[in-house]
Write an enzyme that holds these catalytic residues in place. Structure first.
Site, PDB file in Angstrom:
ATOM      1  N   ARG A 130      41.738  49.268  30.782  1.00  0.00           N
ATOM      2  CA  ARG A 130      41.108  48.135  30.098  1.00  0.00           C
ATOM      3  C   ARG A 130      40.550  47.146  31.115  1.00  0.00           C
ATOM      4  O   ARG A 130      41.203  46.835  32.109  1.00  0.00           O
ATOM      5  CB  ARG A 130      42.116  47.442  29.184  1.00  0.00           C
ATOM      6  CG  ARG A 130      42.527  48.271  27.981  1.00  0.00           C
ATOM      7  CD  ARG A 130      43.578  47.573  27.151  1.00  0.00           C
ATOM      8  NE  ARG A 130      44.837  47.455  27.868  1.00  0.00           N
ATOM      9  CZ  ARG A 130      45.950  46.926  27.338  1.00  0.00           C
ATOM     10  NH1 ARG A 130      45.931  46.445  26.103  1.00  0.00           N
ATOM     11  NH2 ARG A 130      47.061  46.868  28.040  1.00  0.00           N
ATOM     12  N   ARG A 185      41.202  41.189  41.083  1.00  0.00           N
ATOM     13  CA  ARG A 185      40.646  39.833  41.205  1.00  0.00           C
ATOM     14  C   ARG A 185      41.558  38.925  42.023  1.00  0.00           C
ATOM     15  O   ARG A 185      41.090  38.065  42.770  1.00  0.00           O
ATOM     16  CB  ARG A 185      40.390  39.254  39.818  1.00  0.00           C
ATOM     17  CG  ARG A 185      39.244  39.940  39.073  1.00  0.00           C
ATOM     18  CD  ARG A 185      39.160  39.483  37.625  1.00  0.00           C
ATOM     19  NE  ARG A 185      38.967  38.047  37.523  1.00  0.00           N
ATOM     20  CZ  ARG A 185      39.052  37.377  36.373  1.00  0.00           C
ATOM     21  NH1 ARG A 185      39.336  38.027  35.241  1.00  0.00           N
ATOM     22  NH2 ARG A 185      38.845  36.080  36.348  1.00  0.00           N
ATOM     23  N   ASP A 213      38.699  43.271  31.858  1.00  0.00           N
ATOM     24  CA  ASP A 213      38.694  41.903  31.343  1.00  0.00           C
ATOM     25  C   ASP A 213      37.293  41.462  30.939  1.00  0.00           C
ATOM     26  O   ASP A 213      36.301  42.124  31.243  1.00  0.00           O
ATOM     27  CB  ASP A 213      39.209  40.935  32.414  1.00  0.00           C
ATOM     28  CG  ASP A 213      40.655  41.193  32.797  1.00  0.00           C
ATOM     29  OD1 ASP A 213      41.415  41.652  31.931  1.00  0.00           O
ATOM     30  OD2 ASP A 213      41.008  40.933  33.963  1.00  0.00           O
ATOM     31  N   TYR A 253      38.124  50.525  42.000  1.00  0.00           N
ATOM     32  CA  TYR A 253      37.313  49.362  41.668  1.00  0.00           C
ATOM     33  C   TYR A 253      36.503  48.952  42.890  1.00  0.00           C
ATOM     34  O   TYR A 253      36.926  49.158  44.028  1.00  0.00           O
ATOM     35  CB  TYR A 253      38.192  48.177  41.265  1.00  0.00           C
ATOM     36  CG  TYR A 253      38.714  48.199  39.855  1.00  0.00           C
ATOM     37  CD1 TYR A 253      38.055  47.503  38.847  1.00  0.00           C
ATOM     38  CD2 TYR A 253      39.881  48.881  39.530  1.00  0.00           C
ATOM     39  CE1 TYR A 253      38.538  47.495  37.548  1.00  0.00           C
ATOM     40  CE2 TYR A 253      40.377  48.880  38.235  1.00  0.00           C
ATOM     41  CZ  TYR A 253      39.696  48.188  37.248  1.00  0.00           C
ATOM     42  OH  TYR A 253      40.190  48.188  35.965  1.00  0.00           O
TER      43      TYR A 253
END
Length: 258
Positions: free
Chosen positions: A49, A196, A51, A109
């Site tokens: 998932r 992040r 954000d 990522y």
């Protein structure tokens, strides 16, 4: 049939992947589109998932459906019912044992930073702007402390619901191309806001605000409240999911490059 599908999306105008009442989500759009193709309700499960504001280039989902359609029809039919900021890339029929999330062996990522003194125009919403000069060598030196298996409690959101904070980071590379700085992270799995928060810590190191040992010190604290700033979602891309070769899924790595 159990079907796996590859998806890319621009997350700028979504409240994230997960279905939520009253807001625009990637999952909601995908399920409505596939339900129209199947002429029955379709529920999808994703590999990871994302954000609000986070983009996907290598997202993978699976769903089960009674309708029989050609794989090409799932892709083209789905895309004809999707908004322009989501695209189905491929579809493959898979065995019953395949699960988009639990069968994943690793994920990747990429975090993209525009590092110049003026803000972005064309890349607004697709990169994170940092106007202060970044020392990429210092960022890489700091990143080395996070490679391996660790308790990443300091690098996950306070609201993270994962049962264990332990994750294994296989690689964490920081590179520069002109005004763009790339943070590439490869791990077995990720916690909520983990990338992040890593980016936020490394940006502070790159600015010279913190030492190259600070990422290790934050890791040792195991306390998110002392873990630094969470970097914006704009520059974050979910780029790849690795599965066992027996599932015969397209596994080409696609990276945003500016």
């Amino acid at each position: 049939m159990r079907i796996a599908v590859g998806i890319e999306y621009d997350g700028s105008a979504f409240r994230g992947w997960q279905l939520q009442d009253g807001v625009r989500t990637v999952q909601g759009c995908v399920e409505r589109a596939l339900s129209k193709v199947a002429n029955e309700a379709v529920r999808v499960i994703c590999a990871g998932r994302t954000d609000a504001g986070v983009h996907g280039l290598g997202q993978v989902i699976h769903f089960e459906v009674g309708a029989r359609r050609a794989m090409r029809s799932w892709v083209l039919g789905g895309n004809s019912n999707l908004p322009q900021d989501i695209c189905l890339l491929w579809a493959v029929e898979v065995e019953a044992g395949f699960h988009a999330r639990f069968a994943a062996r690793s994920r990747r990522y990429r975090y993209v930073i525009l590092n110049r003194w003026v803000r972005p125009g064309l890349q607004r919403g697709r990169v994170t702007w940092v106007h202060a000069p970044l020392d990429v060598d210092a960022m890489q030196a700091g990143a080395r402390h996070l490679i391996g298996e660790h308790d990443f409690s300091s690098y996950r959101a306070l609201a993270c619901q994962a049962k264990s904070p332990v994750r294994r980071v296989y690689s964490l590379d920081i590179t520069r191309n002109g005004d763009y700085v790339y943070i590439d992270v490869h791990a077995n799995a990720f916690l909520h806001h983990m990338v992040r928060n890593i980016a936020g810590v490394l940006i502070a190191v790159g600015k010279g605000e913190r030492s190259t040992d600070w990422p290790r010190e934050v890791l040792a604290l195991r306390d998110r409240t002392r873990g630094g700033v969470t970097a914006p979602p704009d520059g974050l891309y979910f780029v790849h999911v690795e599965y066992d070769e027996r599932f015969a899924l397209p596994q080409q790595l696609s990276l945003p490059y500016f």
